[in-house]
Write a protein that holds these residues in place. Structure first.
Motif, PDB file in Angstrom:
ATOM      1  N   ASP B  59       0.861  -1.175   0.000  1.00  0.00           N
ATOM      2  CA  ASP B  59       0.000   0.000   0.000  1.00  0.00           C
ATOM      3  C   ASP B  59       0.897   1.225   0.000  1.00  0.00           C
ATOM      4  OD1 ASP B  59      -2.731   1.254   2.128  1.00  0.00           O
ATOM      5  OD2 ASP B  59      -1.861   1.981   0.252  1.00  0.00           O
ATOM      6  N   GLY B  60       1.130   1.743  -1.189  1.00  0.00           N
ATOM      7  CA  GLY B  60       1.998   2.909  -1.300  1.00  0.00           C
ATOM      8  C   GLY B  60       3.418   2.576  -0.884  1.00  0.00           C
ATOM      9  N   ARG B  61       3.926   3.318   0.104  1.00  0.00           N
ATOM     10  CA  ARG B  61       5.301   3.095   0.565  1.00  0.00           C
ATOM     11  C   ARG B  61       5.402   1.963   1.599  1.00  0.00           C
ATOM     12  NH1 ARG B  61       7.282   6.686   3.549  1.00  0.00           N
ATOM     13  NH2 ARG B  61       5.410   7.913   4.079  1.00  0.00           N
ATOM     14  N   PHE B  62       4.292   1.396   1.975  1.00  0.00           N
ATOM     15  CA  PHE B  62       4.255   0.372   3.019  1.00  0.00           C
ATOM     16  C   PHE B  62       3.983  -1.005   2.414  1.00  0.00           C
ATOM     17  CE2 PHE B  62       4.338   3.435   6.419  1.00  0.00           C
ATOM     18  CZ  PHE B  62       3.735   4.551   5.876  1.00  0.00           C
ATOM     19  N   THR B  63       4.842  -1.974   2.772  1.00  0.00           N
ATOM     20  CA  THR B  63       4.699  -3.335   2.263  1.00  0.00           C
ATOM     21  C   THR B  63       4.898  -4.326   3.400  1.00  0.00           C
ATOM     22  OG1 THR B  63       5.560  -2.690   0.092  1.00  0.00           O
ATOM     23  CG2 THR B  63       5.517  -5.043   0.597  1.00  0.00           C
ATOM     24  N   ILE B  64       4.001  -5.289   3.479  1.00  0.00           N
ATOM     25  CA  ILE B  64       4.163  -6.391   4.429  1.00  0.00           C
ATOM     26  C   ILE B  64       4.629  -7.605   3.655  1.00  0.00           C
ATOM     27  CG2 ILE B  64       3.057  -7.927   6.077  1.00  0.00           C
ATOM     28  CD1 ILE B  64       0.918  -5.822   6.528  1.00  0.00           C
ATOM     29  N   PHE B  65       5.675  -8.254   4.184  1.00  0.00           N
ATOM     30  CA  PHE B  65       6.116  -9.548   3.675  1.00  0.00           C
ATOM     31  C   PHE B  65       5.797 -10.592   4.750  1.00  0.00           C
ATOM     32  CE2 PHE B  65       8.263  -8.238  -0.128  1.00  0.00           C
ATOM     33  CZ  PHE B  65       8.645  -6.923   0.131  1.00  0.00           C
ATOM     34  N   PHE B  66       5.196 -11.700   4.330  1.00  0.00           N
ATOM     35  CA  PHE B  66       4.717 -12.698   5.288  1.00  0.00           C
ATOM     36  C   PHE B  66       5.283 -14.067   4.945  1.00  0.00           C
ATOM     37  CE2 PHE B  66       2.260 -14.664   8.378  1.00  0.00           C
ATOM     38  CZ  PHE B  66       1.429 -15.648   7.864  1.00  0.00           C
ATOM     39  N   ASN B  67       5.889 -14.717   5.931  1.00  0.00           N
ATOM     40  CA  ASN B  67       6.417 -16.066   5.767  1.00  0.00           C
ATOM     41  C   ASN B  67       5.696 -16.977   6.754  1.00  0.00           C
ATOM     42  OD1 ASN B  67       7.964 -18.485   6.015  1.00  0.00           O
ATOM     43  ND2 ASN B  67       9.738 -17.428   5.169  1.00  0.00           N
ATOM     44  N   ARG B  69       5.511 -20.221   6.981  1.00  0.00           N
ATOM     45  CA  ARG B  69       6.264 -21.380   7.477  1.00  0.00           C
ATOM     46  C   ARG B  69       7.138 -21.007   8.671  1.00  0.00           C
ATOM     47  NH1 ARG B  69      11.243 -23.304   6.662  1.00  0.00           N
ATOM     48  NH2 ARG B  69      11.690 -21.671   5.143  1.00  0.00           N
ATOM     49  N   GLU B  70       7.750 -19.821   8.585  1.00  0.00           N
ATOM     50  CA  GLU B  70       8.627 -19.389   9.664  1.00  0.00           C
ATOM     51  C   GLU B  70       7.894 -18.544  10.705  1.00  0.00           C
ATOM     52  OE1 GLU B  70      12.145 -17.504   8.287  1.00  0.00           O
ATOM     53  OE2 GLU B  70      12.717 -19.168   6.947  1.00  0.00           O
ATOM     54  N   LYS B  71       6.613 -18.274  10.464  1.00  0.00           N
ATOM     55  CA  LYS B  71       5.811 -17.447  11.378  1.00  0.00           C
ATOM     56  C   LYS B  71       6.456 -16.075  11.574  1.00  0.00           C
ATOM     57  CE  LYS B  71       4.047 -21.473  13.880  1.00  0.00           C
ATOM     58  NZ  LYS B  71       3.966 -22.147  15.201  1.00  0.00           N
ATOM     59  N   LYS B  72       6.786 -15.474  10.479  1.00  0.00           N
ATOM     60  CA  LYS B  72       7.439 -14.155  10.525  1.00  0.00           C
ATOM     61  C   LYS B  72       6.801 -13.197   9.529  1.00  0.00           C
ATOM     62  CE  LYS B  72      12.039 -15.730  12.004  1.00  0.00           C
ATOM     63  NZ  LYS B  72      13.477 -15.796  11.655  1.00  0.00           N
ATOM     64  N   LEU B  73       6.794 -11.933   9.927  1.00  0.00           N
ATOM     65  CA  LEU B  73       6.351 -10.870   9.040  1.00  0.00           C
ATOM     66  C   LEU B  73       7.372  -9.734   9.120  1.00  0.00           C
ATOM     67  CD1 LEU B  73       3.754 -11.612  11.128  1.00  0.00           C
ATOM     68  CD2 LEU B  73       2.552 -10.318   9.409  1.00  0.00           C
ATOM     69  N   SER B  74       7.354  -8.904   8.108  1.00  0.00           N
ATOM     70  CA  SER B  74       8.139  -7.681   8.178  1.00  0.00           C
ATOM     71  C   SER B  74       7.367  -6.582   7.464  1.00  0.00           C
ATOM     72  CB  SER B  74       9.521  -7.865   7.556  1.00  0.00           C
ATOM     73  OG  SER B  74       9.417  -8.198   6.187  1.00  0.00           O
ATOM     74  N   LEU B  75       7.516  -5.381   8.019  1.00  0.00           N
ATOM     75  CA  LEU B  75       6.920  -4.190   7.423  1.00  0.00           C
ATOM     76  C   LEU B  75       8.058  -3.360   6.844  1.00  0.00           C
ATOM     77  CD1 LEU B  75       4.496  -2.231   6.986  1.00  0.00           C
ATOM     78  CD2 LEU B  75       5.071  -1.237   9.210  1.00  0.00           C
ATOM     79  N   HIS B  76       7.993  -3.096   5.549  1.00  0.00           N
ATOM     80  CA  HIS B  76       8.992  -2.276   4.881  1.00  0.00           C
ATOM     81  C   HIS B  76       8.387  -0.912   4.575  1.00  0.00           C
ATOM     82  CE1 HIS B  76      11.904  -5.628   3.540  1.00  0.00           C
ATOM     83  NE2 HIS B  76      11.096  -6.124   4.465  1.00  0.00           N
ATOM     84  N   ILE B  77       9.069   0.108   5.007  1.00  0.00           N
ATOM     85  CA  ILE B  77       8.652   1.485   4.711  1.00  0.00           C
ATOM     86  C   ILE B  77       9.710   2.082   3.808  1.00  0.00           C
ATOM     87  CG2 ILE B  77       7.983   3.710   5.667  1.00  0.00           C
ATOM     88  CD1 ILE B  77       7.472   2.304   8.339  1.00  0.00           C
ATOM     89  N   THR B  78       9.381   2.227   2.552  1.00  0.00           N
ATOM     90  CA  THR B  78      10.347   2.783   1.607  1.00  0.00           C
ATOM     91  C   THR B  78      10.282   4.299   1.588  1.00  0.00           C
ATOM     92  OG1 THR B  78       8.745   2.599  -0.198  1.00  0.00           O
ATOM     93  CG2 THR B  78      10.234   0.737   0.139  1.00  0.00           C
ATOM     94  N   ASP B  79      11.384   4.927   1.181  1.00  0.00           N
ATOM     95  CA  ASP B  79      11.451   6.387   1.112  1.00  0.00           C
ATOM     96  C   ASP B  79      10.932   7.000   2.413  1.00  0.00           C
ATOM     97  OD1 ASP B  79       9.900   9.003  -0.909  1.00  0.00           O
ATOM     98  OD2 ASP B  79      11.882   8.919   0.041  1.00  0.00           O
ATOM     99  N   SER B  80      11.496   6.581   3.521  1.00  0.00           N
ATOM    100  CA  SER B  80      11.024   7.021   4.841  1.00  0.00           C
ATOM    101  C   SER B  80      11.053   8.541   4.961  1.00  0.00           C
ATOM    102  CB  SER B  80      11.904   6.402   5.928  1.00  0.00           C
ATOM    103  OG  SER B  80      11.774   4.998   5.931  1.00  0.00           O
ATOM    104  N   GLN B  81      10.035   9.066   5.611  1.00  0.00           N
ATOM    105  CA  GLN B  81       9.894  10.503   5.816  1.00  0.00           C
ATOM    106  C   GLN B  81       9.879  10.819   7.315  1.00  0.00           C
ATOM    107  OE1 GLN B  81       9.721  12.668   3.087  1.00  0.00           O
ATOM    108  NE2 GLN B  81      10.278  10.738   2.048  1.00  0.00           N
ATOM    109  N   PRO B  82      10.306  11.999   7.703  1.00  0.00           N
ATOM    110  CA  PRO B  82      10.259  12.353   9.138  1.00  0.00           C
ATOM    111  C   PRO B  82       8.862  12.188   9.741  1.00  0.00           C
ATOM    112  CG  PRO B  82      11.621  13.915   7.958  1.00  0.00           C
ATOM    113  CD  PRO B  82      11.010  13.018   6.915  1.00  0.00           C
TER     114      PRO B  82
END
Lengths: 113, 113
Positions: B59-67, B69-82
């Motif tokens: 969703d825009g600059r925000f992306t969730i990656f979900f695994n 099998r490993e029961k893990k997620l990560s949130l990536h915020i690209t082009d981070s802003q203050p």
């Protein structure tokens, strides 16, 4: 559009005194309602949930009680505050039972002295 | 035993960089994972969510990656802003018709200009 209002915005109360916090949802009939507590800098702990008027379920015991007197109103209260009750109280709602998307209100900051 | 864990506890990135926030969970019955953004003194706001049938949600600059099998997620915020400086909470739902959301302890993100 749905709006959620919490009152008061903040409270400073004495240990042993009573407390009543309120939450009102507008724009949605028969919402599911939730109360959360958040310690300063901490995570969110669900306290109560309600799926209909007059019905409230407790999730954790913190010497607090909750009531749902109207479809759009959720009340959190206690007769005797403890120091450990200090924190940020958040009301949340969701659209349908089992819908896991919850939307939070602005919160009430409580300081017990 | 903590059901939802987040790391790091705090993260500082420069403006324009990608911030990566991690989340892991214990209970294999969790199947819905919302991320909330919270600014000081405010209630958490839903940022983005993912269900266990997907491995990525953008969703825009925000992306969730979900695994799963490993029961893990990560949130990536690209082009981070203050303005992205806030506390981010990963939550998980058991989807057992209780409306219960289990929150992690949060990651405090600071974006330096």
């Amino acid at each position: 559009a749905q709006t959620i209002h919490q009152w008061p915005v903040a409270e400073i109360k004495a240990v042993g005194s009573p407390l009543s916090l309120g939450c009102t949802i507008k724009g949605k009939s028969s919402p599911n309602l939730y109360w959360y507590w958040q310690a300063t800098g901490g995570t969110l702990q669900q306290l109560f949930y309600s799926i209909t008027v007059g019905q409230v379920e407790s999730v954790v015991q913190l010497n607090l009680s909750a009531s749902r007197p109207k479809d759009d109103q959720f009340i959190l209260s206690t007769e005797k505050l403890l120091l450990s009750h200090s924190g940020f109280y958040l009301c949340a709602w969701s659209l349908n039972w089992g819908d896991d998307t919850q939307y939070f209100g602005p919160g009430t900051r409580l300081l017990v002295l | 035993q903590q059901q939802v864990r987040q790391s790091p506890q705090s993260l500082t990135v420069w403006e324009g960089e990608t911030a990566i926030l991690n989340c892991s969970y214990e209970d294999s019955t969790f199947n819905y994972f919302p991320w909330y953004q919270q600014f000081p003194g405010e209630g958490p706001a839903l940022l983005i969510s993912i269900s266990s049938v997907s491995d990525k949600k953008e969703d825009g600059r925000f992306t969730i990656f979900f695994n799963k099998r490993e029961k893990k997620l990560s949130l990536h915020i690209t082009d981070s802003q203050p303005g992205d400086s806030a506390t981010y909470f990963c939550a998980a739902s058991e989807n057992t018709n209780t409306g219960k959301l289990t929150f992690g302890d949060g990651t405090v993100l600071t974006v330096k200009p």
